[in-house]
Design a protein around this motif. Structure first.
Motif, PDB file in Angstrom:
ATOM      1  N   GLY A   1      11.900  79.214  -6.402  1.00 37.79           N
ATOM      2  CA  GLY A   1      11.117  78.032  -6.708  1.00 37.79           C
ATOM      3  C   GLY A   1      10.155  77.564  -5.630  1.00 37.79           C
ATOM      4  N   MET A   2       9.508  76.433  -5.930  1.00 42.00           N
ATOM      5  CA  MET A   2       8.440  75.908  -5.089  1.00 42.00           C
ATOM      6  C   MET A   2       8.955  75.434  -3.731  1.00 42.00           C
ATOM      7  N   GLY A   3      10.185  74.917  -3.704  1.00 39.56           N
ATOM      8  CA  GLY A   3      10.744  74.447  -2.442  1.00 39.56           C
ATOM      9  C   GLY A   3      10.840  75.567  -1.426  1.00 39.56           C
ATOM     10  N   TRP A   4      11.309  76.727  -1.881  1.00 46.82           N
ATOM     11  CA  TRP A   4      11.388  77.890  -0.996  1.00 46.82           C
ATOM     12  C   TRP A   4      10.003  78.299  -0.507  1.00 46.82           C
ATOM     13  N   LEU A   5       9.037  78.300  -1.418  1.00 49.43           N
ATOM     14  CA  LEU A   5       7.683  78.732  -1.073  1.00 49.43           C
ATOM     15  C   LEU A   5       7.080  77.830  -0.008  1.00 49.43           C
ATOM     16  N   GLN A   6       7.229  76.518  -0.180  1.00 50.48           N
ATOM     17  CA  GLN A   6       6.668  75.579   0.785  1.00 50.48           C
ATOM     18  C   GLN A   6       7.381  75.661   2.137  1.00 50.48           C
ATOM     19  N   GLN A   7       8.699  75.824   2.125  1.00 50.72           N
ATOM     20  CA  GLN A   7       9.438  75.944   3.385  1.00 50.72           C
ATOM     21  C   GLN A   7       9.040  77.213   4.134  1.00 50.72           C
ATOM     22  N   THR A   8       8.845  78.308   3.390  1.00 45.35           N
ATOM     23  CA  THR A   8       8.480  79.579   4.018  1.00 45.35           C
ATOM     24  C   THR A   8       7.093  79.514   4.639  1.00 45.35           C
ATOM     25  N   ILE A   9       6.135  78.922   3.923  1.00 47.10           N
ATOM     26  CA  ILE A   9       4.776  78.842   4.486  1.00 47.10           C
ATOM     27  C   ILE A   9       4.759  77.890   5.683  1.00 47.10           C
ATOM     28  N   GLN A  10       5.609  76.864   5.657  1.00 47.65           N
ATOM     29  CA  GLN A  10       5.690  75.950   6.812  1.00 47.65           C
ATOM     30  C   GLN A  10       6.174  76.703   8.051  1.00 47.65           C
ATOM     31  N   GLU A  11       7.130  77.604   7.853  1.00 45.78           N
ATOM     32  CA  GLU A  11       7.669  78.388   8.962  1.00 45.78           C
ATOM     33  C   GLU A  11       6.682  79.464   9.433  1.00 45.78           C
ATOM     34  N   GLN A  12       6.043  80.133   8.460  1.00 45.46           N
ATOM     35  CA  GLN A  12       5.180  81.274   8.786  1.00 45.46           C
ATOM     36  C   GLN A  12       3.775  80.863   9.211  1.00 45.46           C
ATOM     37  N   ASP A  13       3.241  79.815   8.566  1.00 48.36           N
ATOM     38  CA  ASP A  13       1.850  79.414   8.818  1.00 48.36           C
ATOM     39  C   ASP A  13       1.752  77.888   8.813  1.00 48.36           C
ATOM     40  N   PRO A  14       2.212  77.248   9.895  1.00 47.63           N
ATOM     41  CA  PRO A  14       2.197  75.776   9.937  1.00 47.63           C
ATOM     42  C   PRO A  14       0.795  75.175   9.842  1.00 47.63           C
ATOM     43  N   VAL A  15      -0.237  75.925  10.247  1.00 47.39           N
ATOM     44  CA  VAL A  15      -1.608  75.407  10.145  1.00 47.39           C
ATOM     45  C   VAL A  15      -1.999  75.248   8.674  1.00 47.39           C
ATOM     46  N   PHE A  16      -1.724  76.286   7.866  1.00 46.21           N
ATOM     47  CA  PHE A  16      -2.017  76.172   6.434  1.00 46.21           C
ATOM     48  C   PHE A  16      -1.163  75.067   5.821  1.00 46.21           C
ATOM     49  N   PHE A  17       0.108  74.982   6.217  1.00 47.08           N
ATOM     50  CA  PHE A  17       0.998  73.959   5.654  1.00 47.08           C
ATOM     51  C   PHE A  17       0.443  72.566   5.918  1.00 47.08           C
ATOM     52  N   ALA A  18      -0.165  72.390   7.089  1.00 44.74           N
ATOM     53  CA  ALA A  18      -0.693  71.070   7.455  1.00 44.74           C
ATOM     54  C   ALA A  18      -1.993  70.738   6.740  1.00 44.74           C
ATOM     55  N   HIS A  19      -2.797  71.752   6.416  1.00 47.73           N
ATOM     56  CA  HIS A  19      -4.137  71.478   5.904  1.00 47.73           C
ATOM     57  C   HIS A  19      -4.444  72.109   4.534  1.00 47.73           C
ATOM     58  N   GLY A  20      -3.593  73.001   4.051  1.00 50.84           N
ATOM     59  CA  GLY A  20      -3.886  73.721   2.807  1.00 50.84           C
ATOM     60  C   GLY A  20      -3.365  73.030   1.558  1.00 50.84           C
ATOM     61  N   GLU A  21      -3.593  73.672   0.422  1.00 48.43           N
ATOM     62  CA  GLU A  21      -3.159  73.139  -0.876  1.00 48.43           C
ATOM     63  C   GLU A  21      -1.707  73.559  -1.113  1.00 48.43           C
TER      64      GLU A  21
END
Length: 295
Positions: free
Chosen positions: A133-153
């Motif tokens: 699900g979406m929770g896993w996806l958002q947590q993974t991108i936060q860990e792997q690419d915090p810049v995108f997590f902070a500024h991306g969609e």
């Protein structure tokens, strides 16, 4: 020089009616810039133009693709540029209308060259997203690419999966691959966006959702339930009904959430378009008069 008039703005603001008025004035045709109305399986929940409206002026990119097809902003850029050049063979002016800011940006300015998909990585991400699900996806991108997590969609699963794919394949953040260089188009672009008082817009949104339910949104969503994991259905209006059909929430709560999430979406659309200083803002009536004179 040939011209393309772009009509943008938040959902339920009256873009379709304005675009039809402008297109009829110039005796021309319309290209949609809506990332959901292009799917033939989706109708009520995406507020597709009515049969009467579609009959008034020829529209393109409406019910033109299937929810089973993958379609990106880069695909839209190619599609819309080809279509506008085709229409310029018959018309000096073409109208584009829609609320998908990234599609309009791709058409007007182009997109940066992002590395081609790594199919193995992509399929693994999709599989895990479907399982976790979406929770896993958002947590993974936060860990792997915090810049995108902070500024991306980060609420758009397709964007997050693409960002994660690029990071895992190249080690680079997708944000670092964006040059910001605008491509030049060989036609004139006029940008206009509808702005309404917030209480008026929110009232229109709430009323539209009620009308969608009366028109059969529940039945439409039921028929799409087997495909709820597809990216095309990760959208307001369907996700909430799916939660009801999965016995997670009541129907009144689902309707309330559709209205609330649509209001939030409209706010994000306004934020996106306000960043572009080339847009001229006004009510549909004001823009109707200005655009007829301006071109």
């Amino acid at each position: 020089m040939k011209s393309c008039i772009i009509i943008a703005g938040p959902t339920a603001s009256g873009k379709t009616s304005l675009a039809i008025n402008i297109a009829r004035h110039f005796d021309t045709e319309i290209i949609s810039a809506d990332s959901r109305q292009c799917y033939k399986e989706l109708n009520i929940g995406v507020a597709r133009p009515s049969e009467k409206e579609l009959a008034e002026v020829p529209h393109y990119f409406i019910a033109s693709h299937s929810i089973h097809e993958s379609f990106s902003a880069a695909d839209y850029e190619r599609y819309a540029l080809d279509k506008v050049q085709e229409l310029f063979q018959k018309h000096d002016t073409v109208v584009m209308v829609g609320g998908t800011g990234l599609y309009i940006k791709a058409f007007c300015e182009g997109l940066d060259e992002i590395p081609a998909s790594d199919e193995n990585i992509r399929q693994d991400i999709i599989r895990q997203y479907e399982e976790k699900g979406m929770g896993w996806l958002q947590q993974t991108i936060q860990e792997q690419d915090p810049v995108f997590f902070a500024h991306g969609e980060i609420h758009n699963p397709q964007r997050v999966m693409r960002a994660l794919e690029v990071k895992l394949a190249t080690g680079l953040s997708i944000t670092s691959l964006r040059s910001g260089q605008k491509k030049k188009r060989d036609f004139h672009i006029i940008k206009a966006a509808i702005e309404l008082p917030r209480e008026v817009l929110y009232g229109r949104i709430n009323q539209r959702v009620d009308q969608m339910m009366e028109a059969g949104l529940l039945k439409e969503a039921e028929s799409l339930l087997p495909y709820k994991q597809l990216n095309a259905l990760q959208t307001v209006g369907y996700k909430e009904i799916f939660s009801f059909l999965d016995n997670e929430i009541s129907l009144p709560r689902a309707i309330e959430l559709i209205q609330q999430n649509t209001r939030h979406y409209a706010k994000r659309q306004m934020t996106w378009f306000k960043k572009d200083e080339e847009f001229e803002w006004g009510t549909a009536e004001q823009l109707n008069e200005k655009l007829k004179i301006k071109n």
